[in-house]
Enzyme design. Structure first.
Site, PDB file in Angstrom:
ATOM      1  N   GLU A   1     -17.751   5.764 -65.235  1.00 13.51           N
ATOM      2  CA  GLU A   1     -16.431   5.820 -65.876  1.00 13.51           C
ATOM      3  C   GLU A   1     -15.744   4.471 -66.015  1.00 13.51           C
ATOM      4  O   GLU A   1     -15.076   4.217 -67.024  1.00 13.51           O
ATOM      5  CB  GLU A   1     -15.508   6.784 -65.099  1.00 13.51           C
ATOM      6  CG  GLU A   1     -15.876   8.249 -65.226  1.00 13.51           C
ATOM      7  CD  GLU A   1     -16.840   8.727 -64.143  1.00 13.51           C
ATOM      8  OE1 GLU A   1     -16.918   9.942 -63.953  1.00 13.51           O
ATOM      9  OE2 GLU A   1     -17.510   7.892 -63.500  1.00 13.51           O
TER      10      GLU A   1
ATOM     11  N   GLU B   1     -19.808  14.593 -59.704  1.00 17.96           N
ATOM     12  CA  GLU B   1     -18.628  15.260 -59.155  1.00 17.96           C
ATOM     13  C   GLU B   1     -18.877  16.749 -58.943  1.00 17.96           C
ATOM     14  O   GLU B   1     -18.427  17.314 -57.936  1.00 17.96           O
ATOM     15  CB  GLU B   1     -17.420  15.031 -60.068  1.00 17.96           C
ATOM     16  CG  GLU B   1     -16.918  13.603 -59.968  1.00 17.96           C
ATOM     17  CD  GLU B   1     -15.802  13.285 -60.928  1.00 17.96           C
ATOM     18  OE1 GLU B   1     -14.769  12.784 -60.450  1.00 17.96           O
ATOM     19  OE2 GLU B   1     -15.952  13.525 -62.136  1.00 17.96           O
TER      20      GLU B   1
END
Length: 150
Positions: free
Chosen positions: A39, A19
């Site tokens: 995740e 990210e």
């Protein structure tokens, strides 16, 4: 950020690391770099821009595949899908990113900044609006001291 940002990626960039790289304008990865979003295996989801930036770079299908499965992507595949712009030998990502930054810094700051602004606007507006914005910024640059010194 009004100035371009560059990520240099060596080794693993998983979850927040990917990210952070996605938040940059340019990404240079060493051949040892690995990207992914683990995740979902932890009962989470990307929460710092992954679900928004990744589809814009690689398309929704590839983004869904990476995020839904937690699949890891090598540097070469990242280049193929448009996640990174350059793949360099192991240990050279930071040097390459610094060289790239120096090339950018050698240009007129307002020109680079306005170009970045116009490129970013392209994702938010229709083509006609984007072209008008680009033309306005281009015309504005003609009145600057930077333009006159060239």
């Amino acid at each position: 950020m009004p100035v371009p940002t560059i990520a240099a990626i060596e080794g693993f960039a998983l979850g927040g690391g990917t990210e952070l790289a996605l938040a940059c304008d340019l990404r240079v990865a060493s051949e040892s770099a690995v990207f992914g979003f683990p995740e979902v295996a932890l009962g989470l989801m990307p929460g710092a821009g992954g679900t928004q930036r990744l589809p814009r770079l690689v398309g929704p299908e590839v983004a869904k595949d990476m995020i839904f499965t937690g699949r890891r992507v090598t540097a070469e595949e990242a280049k193929e899908i448009g996640l990174v712009g350059r793949v360099v030998p192991k240990g050279q990502a930071l040097k390459t990113a610094r060289d790239l930054a120096a090339r950018i810094a050698a240009n007129a700051p307002l020109g680079v900044g306005y170009a970045k602004s116009a490129i970013e606007a392209a994702g938010d507006v229709d083509l006609d609006t984007g072209l008008r914005y680009e033309t306005d910024l281009f015309a504005l640059l003609f009145s600057t001291a930077e333009r006159r010194r060239a």
